[in-house]
Design an enzyme around this catalytic site. Structure first.
Site, short mmCIF file in Angstrom:
data_model
loop_
_atom_site.label_atom_id
_atom_site.label_comp_id
_atom_site.label_asym_id
_atom_site.label_seq_id
_atom_site.Cartn_x
_atom_site.Cartn_y
_atom_site.Cartn_z
N ALA A 1 0.81 -1.22 0.00
CA ALA A 1 0.00 0.00 0.00
C ALA A 1 0.84 1.26 0.00
O ALA A 1 0.34 2.34 -0.33
CB ALA A 1 -0.93 0.02 1.22
N CYS A 2 2.12 1.16 0.36
CA CYS A 2 2.93 2.36 0.56
C CYS A 2 4.32 2.17 -0.02
O CYS A 2 5.07 1.31 0.43
CB CYS A 2 3.02 2.69 2.05
SG CYS A 2 4.13 4.07 2.41
N GLY A 3 4.66 2.99 -1.01
CA GLY A 3 5.97 2.88 -1.63
C GLY A 3 7.04 3.74 -0.99
O GLY A 3 8.20 3.68 -1.38
N CYS B 1 7.26 3.82 2.50
CA CYS B 1 7.40 3.35 3.87
C CYS B 1 8.88 3.19 4.22
O CYS B 1 9.67 2.73 3.40
CB CYS B 1 6.70 2.00 4.05
SG CYS B 1 4.93 2.06 3.74
#
Length: 295
Positions: free
Chosen positions: A115-117, A119
């Site tokens: 969901a998060c690139g 992070c």
């Protein structure tokens, strides 16, 4: 690799009907540890497949490499399951001579999730990386009808999504002819873009001037950042952009399109690159709704 999808028994409930049990196809999500010359750099959650492209695209987005000559090779290494079989979940990339290895501040402290690139970045400053490329001239003109055709063409190529309903997609199109150059799917929208950029790096196409990047979901800050790092002048999404994505696109000179569905789209930045000749037939009485993404 055969781990792109997996099968599980599930129970399906429908109102007014008895529960039924059947086999369901799921999109696989597994960690990939990317090493640089033997040293751990990042762990990202991804759909297995096109891992070298993913790693190369990620390194472009981090500003570590800018061309295929910056890489000597990439190989799978240690990483086994309980039976001793290679999981293909550890990939070691060897940087070319003279390519500086990232400093410790660039190493992600936590895994990059699907969901998060971004992070694991340890500061606000480290989130934004300046590209070695510009995104090409504003004189580029892309036909609006061509842009409106891209979401359906992207969707038509999502073979794994057809089986699972659980993958994002990114496609790269020629801005003049509309030819689809490459399409990649992944549980992470940022991974799908990295795979596309990695493909382009291997093909010697970066910077991607004269290309349109079409994505299946929303346009986040990180996707605009990845487009900028690869020199992509135009990013189109079927859903909404975030405010920071719009700000970054404006700053980098990227044309950003959202809510590209059916016969309408919303242009947030760089409208001068989109040709509406033959598309506009009269005043758009729904313009206020379109501006808010509800067209």
């Amino acid at each position: 690799m055969g781990r792109i999808t997996s099968r599980r028994r599930v129970t399906r409930l429908r109102r007014g009907m008895a529960p039924s049990t059947r086999a369901d196809t799921l999109a696989v999500e597994e960690p990939l540890e990317i090493r640089l010359s033997g040293e751990r750099f990042v762990v990202t959650m991804r759909t297995p497949g096109d891992d070298v492209e993913l790693a190369l695209g990620f390194l472009v987005s981090e500003g570590i490499i800018t061309g295929i000559d910056d890489v000597v090779g990439a190989r799978y290494c240690a990483g086994t399951d309980s039976s001793g079989a290679n999981t293909y979940n550890v990939l070691d990339v060897t940087l070319g001579p003279g390519v500086a290895a990232p400093d410790s501040s660039s190493i992600r402290a936590t895994p990059v999730t699907s969901a998060c690139g971004v992070c694991g970045k340890d500061s606000i400053e480290s989130v934004t990386t300046h590209s070695a490329f510009d995104v090409g001239p504003t004189s580029l003109r892309v036909d609006a009808d061509l842009l409106l055709s891209l979401p359906d063409r992207l969707r038509a190529g999502q073979n794994v999504f057809d089986k699972t309903g659980g993958l994002h997609a990114a496609g790269l199109f020629d801005a003049t002819t509309g030819e689809m150059l490459v399409l990649r799917e992944d549980v992470g929208r940022h991974n799908a873009v990295d795979k596309v950029v990695g493909w382009a790096l291997q093909e010697g196409r970066i910077p991607l001037h004269g290309s349109v990047l079409q994505v299946s979901g929303r346009a986040s800050f990180e996707l605009v950042q990845k487009a900028a790092m690869a020199g992509v002048p135009m990013l189109c999404a079927v859903s909404a952009p975030s405010s920071l994505a719009v700000d970054l696109a404006d700053d980098r000179g990227i044309t950003l399109v959202g809510f590209s569905r059916g016969d309408s789209m919303v242009i947030y930045t760089g409208a001068e690159r989109i040709s509406t000749a033959g598309t506009v037939t009269g005043p758009d009485e729904t313009a206020p709704a379109a501006a808010s993404g509800r067209a």
